[in-house]
Design a protein around this motif. Sequence first.
Motif, PDB file in Angstrom:
ATOM      1  N   SER A 130       0.906  -1.326  -0.291  1.00 36.28           N
ATOM      2  CA  SER A 130      -0.025  -0.072  -0.092  1.00 36.28           C
ATOM      3  C   SER A 130       1.034   1.384   0.195  1.00 36.28           C
ATOM      4  O   SER A 130       0.272   2.291  -0.620  1.00 36.28           O
ATOM      5  CB  SER A 130      -1.421   0.225   0.880  1.00 36.28           C
ATOM      6  OG  SER A 130      -0.897   0.466   2.778  1.00 36.28           O
ATOM      7  N   TYR A 131       1.921   0.843   0.649  1.00 34.17           N
ATOM      8  CA  TYR A 131       3.197   2.180  -0.064  1.00 34.17           C
ATOM      9  C   TYR A 131       4.003   2.013  -0.405  1.00 34.17           C
ATOM     10  O   TYR A 131       4.336   3.150  -1.105  1.00 34.17           O
ATOM     11  CB  TYR A 131       3.756   2.626   1.988  1.00 34.17           C
ATOM     12  CG  TYR A 131       2.778   2.581   3.148  1.00 34.17           C
ATOM     13  CD1 TYR A 131       2.289   4.034   3.262  1.00 34.17           C
ATOM     14  CD2 TYR A 131       2.168   1.889   4.195  1.00 34.17           C
ATOM     15  CE1 TYR A 131       1.771   4.941   3.705  1.00 34.17           C
ATOM     16  CE2 TYR A 131       1.726   2.578   4.665  1.00 34.17           C
ATOM     17  CZ  TYR A 131       1.429   3.907   4.846  1.00 34.17           C
ATOM     18  OH  TYR A 131       0.731   4.329   6.307  1.00 34.17           O
ATOM     19  N   ALA A 132       4.581   1.367  -1.234  1.00 29.17           N
ATOM     20  CA  ALA A 132       4.893   0.571  -2.508  1.00 29.17           C
ATOM     21  C   ALA A 132       4.311   1.153  -3.716  1.00 29.17           C
ATOM     22  O   ALA A 132       5.765   1.689  -4.242  1.00 29.17           O
ATOM     23  CB  ALA A 132       5.788  -0.748  -2.073  1.00 29.17           C
ATOM     24  N   ASN A 133       3.218   0.402  -3.568  1.00 29.45           N
ATOM     25  CA  ASN A 133       2.428   0.962  -5.373  1.00 29.45           C
ATOM     26  C   ASN A 133       2.702   2.679  -5.701  1.00 29.45           C
ATOM     27  O   ASN A 133       2.748   2.799  -6.935  1.00 29.45           O
ATOM     28  CB  ASN A 133       0.719   0.159  -5.112  1.00 29.45           C
ATOM     29  CG  ASN A 133       1.000  -1.257  -5.109  1.00 29.45           C
ATOM     30  OD1 ASN A 133       2.464  -1.626  -5.445  1.00 29.45           O
ATOM     31  ND2 ASN A 133       0.548  -1.980  -5.138  1.00 29.45           N
ATOM     32  N   PRO A 134       2.289   3.477  -4.870  1.00 30.34           N
ATOM     33  CA  PRO A 134       2.592   4.718  -5.449  1.00 30.34           C
ATOM     34  C   PRO A 134       4.006   5.637  -6.205  1.00 30.34           C
ATOM     35  O   PRO A 134       3.974   6.184  -7.238  1.00 30.34           O
ATOM     36  CB  PRO A 134       2.382   5.721  -4.413  1.00 30.34           C
ATOM     37  CG  PRO A 134       1.587   4.800  -3.309  1.00 30.34           C
ATOM     38  CD  PRO A 134       2.002   3.438  -3.731  1.00 30.34           C
ATOM     39  N   VAL A 135       5.203   4.919  -5.287  1.00 33.72           N
ATOM     40  CA  VAL A 135       6.405   4.593  -6.259  1.00 33.72           C
ATOM     41  C   VAL A 135       6.883   4.588  -7.235  1.00 33.72           C
ATOM     42  O   VAL A 135       6.954   4.130  -8.411  1.00 33.72           O
ATOM     43  CB  VAL A 135       7.341   4.118  -5.605  1.00 33.72           C
ATOM     44  CG1 VAL A 135       8.745   4.172  -5.906  1.00 33.72           C
ATOM     45  CG2 VAL A 135       7.297   4.973  -3.716  1.00 33.72           C
ATOM     46  N   LYS A 136       5.762   2.484  -7.617  1.00 31.84           N
ATOM     47  CA  LYS A 136       5.750   1.361  -9.161  1.00 31.84           C
ATOM     48  C   LYS A 136       4.855   2.584  -9.897  1.00 31.84           C
ATOM     49  O   LYS A 136       5.050   1.918 -11.260  1.00 31.84           O
ATOM     50  CB  LYS A 136       5.156   0.215  -8.791  1.00 31.84           C
ATOM     51  CG  LYS A 136       6.266  -0.214  -7.503  1.00 31.84           C
ATOM     52  CD  LYS A 136       5.993  -1.171  -6.878  1.00 31.84           C
ATOM     53  CE  LYS A 136       6.625  -1.875  -6.092  1.00 31.84           C
ATOM     54  NZ  LYS A 136       6.375  -3.283  -5.363  1.00 31.84           N
ATOM     55  N   ASN A 137       4.193   3.381  -9.700  1.00 28.68           N
ATOM     56  CA  ASN A 137       2.740   3.612 -10.751  1.00 28.68           C
ATOM     57  C   ASN A 137       3.506   5.391 -11.444  1.00 28.68           C
ATOM     58  O   ASN A 137       3.012   5.743 -12.488  1.00 28.68           O
ATOM     59  CB  ASN A 137       1.575   4.225  -9.380  1.00 28.68           C
ATOM     60  CG  ASN A 137       1.095   2.366  -9.234  1.00 28.68           C
ATOM     61  OD1 ASN A 137       1.855   1.473  -9.679  1.00 28.68           O
ATOM     62  ND2 ASN A 137      -0.181   3.237  -8.177  1.00 28.68           N
ATOM     63  N   GLN A 138       4.772   5.368  -9.944  1.00 30.39           N
ATOM     64  CA  GLN A 138       5.258   7.337 -10.889  1.00 30.39           C
ATOM     65  C   GLN A 138       4.951   7.247 -12.714  1.00 30.39           C
ATOM     66  O   GLN A 138       5.956   5.751 -12.436  1.00 30.39           O
ATOM     67  CB  GLN A 138       6.307   7.569 -10.366  1.00 30.39           C
ATOM     68  CG  GLN A 138       5.106   7.845  -8.518  1.00 30.39           C
ATOM     69  CD  GLN A 138       6.462   9.362  -8.332  1.00 30.39           C
ATOM     70  OE1 GLN A 138       6.925   9.840  -8.596  1.00 30.39           O
ATOM     71  NE2 GLN A 138       5.218  10.526  -8.317  1.00 30.39           N
ATOM     72  N   PRO A 139       5.237   7.510 -13.319  1.00 33.59           N
ATOM     73  CA  PRO A 139       5.283   7.854 -14.620  1.00 33.59           C
ATOM     74  C   PRO A 139       7.211   8.529 -15.239  1.00 33.59           C
ATOM     75  O   PRO A 139       7.612   8.791 -14.184  1.00 33.59           O
ATOM     76  CB  PRO A 139       4.485   8.469 -15.613  1.00 33.59           C
ATOM     77  CG  PRO A 139       4.376   9.593 -14.424  1.00 33.59           C
ATOM     78  CD  PRO A 139       4.565   9.077 -13.102  1.00 33.59           C
TER      79      PRO A 139
END
Length: 366
Positions: free
Chosen positions: A357-366
């Motif tokens: 839940s905390y890692a996914n925003p990093v992975k989703n950054q373009p």
Amino acid sequence: MTKNNDPFIDIRPYNDDEIPAAIDRLVNDEEFISAILQHRFSNHAGWFKALMSPIVKIYLKMKWSKLNSVDTIQQEVKKYLDQTLNTTTNGVTYSGLEKLDQQQAYLFVSNHRDIAMDPALVNYGLYQNQHKTVRIAIGDNLLKKPCATELMRLNKSFIVKRSAKGPREMMKALGTLSGYIKHSLDTGHSIWIAQKEGRAKDGNDFTDPAILKMFHVEGRKQKVDFAEYIKSLKIVPVSISYENDPCDVAKARELWQKAEQGSYEKGEFEDIESIIQGIVGEKGRVHVAFGDVIEDAFETPEALAEEIDRQIHLHYKLFPINKLAAGDEAVESTVKQTLQAKLAQLPEGAHPYLVASYANPVKNQP
């Protein structure tokens, strides 16, 4: 428009002239009063609460007697919000507001992490920058009690009827909702709506194209094609990031149970508990980023969803805990301790859900 021919009367927020009666219904709602007593005097005996009930009613009648318009209610809400943000955050920052016209109504499509705080934070930023506050879309799944409906409609919320049964009833509900959104924007009232139904419990902020199709139901009625109609709505993607999500442990537990047992049974008051926890829980730093107005022609809901997601991911402010969860160990030891303390509250099988839940925003950054 009189009440008799108001097509939106079932879902729209209250108007100024409806507020005194709504407040009266609220003060005389036994469930509402007992919820206040339970929250305020949880350690006291039943007889004490019974004794306090009429006193609380008199107190509320006096305290709320001056609330006779939407504006006076919003002023009251702002006082509570000031207090809440002072005690539960390490500061709230905003970006992108300077690009917006104070006289223009926008359709804010936002990622969704917290039931009450997401729209409250958007409103707070708009209000501080001399913009009008938004009308807030809220699912009827959160309005099982009459007092919850009263509270929400008093504070500029309108109802999304998710519980509509059968194709005909669903189409009617979608048509009314789509018409209401367009009517609001045309009459100078901005709208806040989440990019998909429910919160992103796994930290993945992706727009459901079905929501964008719903926007166009009114356009189809008016025989305006998708691309042209969408441009008229002045959609602005909004990205809200919390350094600390007060409901993160509960969300991870729910996702883990769903994966293990195939389903998850919500407790009767779980939504209310989530709302309270989201408001009173420690949030760390918070950032709200307003994106660019979508003015290009998008021919399909899927293409539009991609653009909304691109902006939300691009503007999502990453904090050290996000970077740590995504595998970057070069963070302060206090951040590592914070993450460990969260994981310690969960069974081991649920750990990957909280980390993701905390890692996914990093992975989703373009």
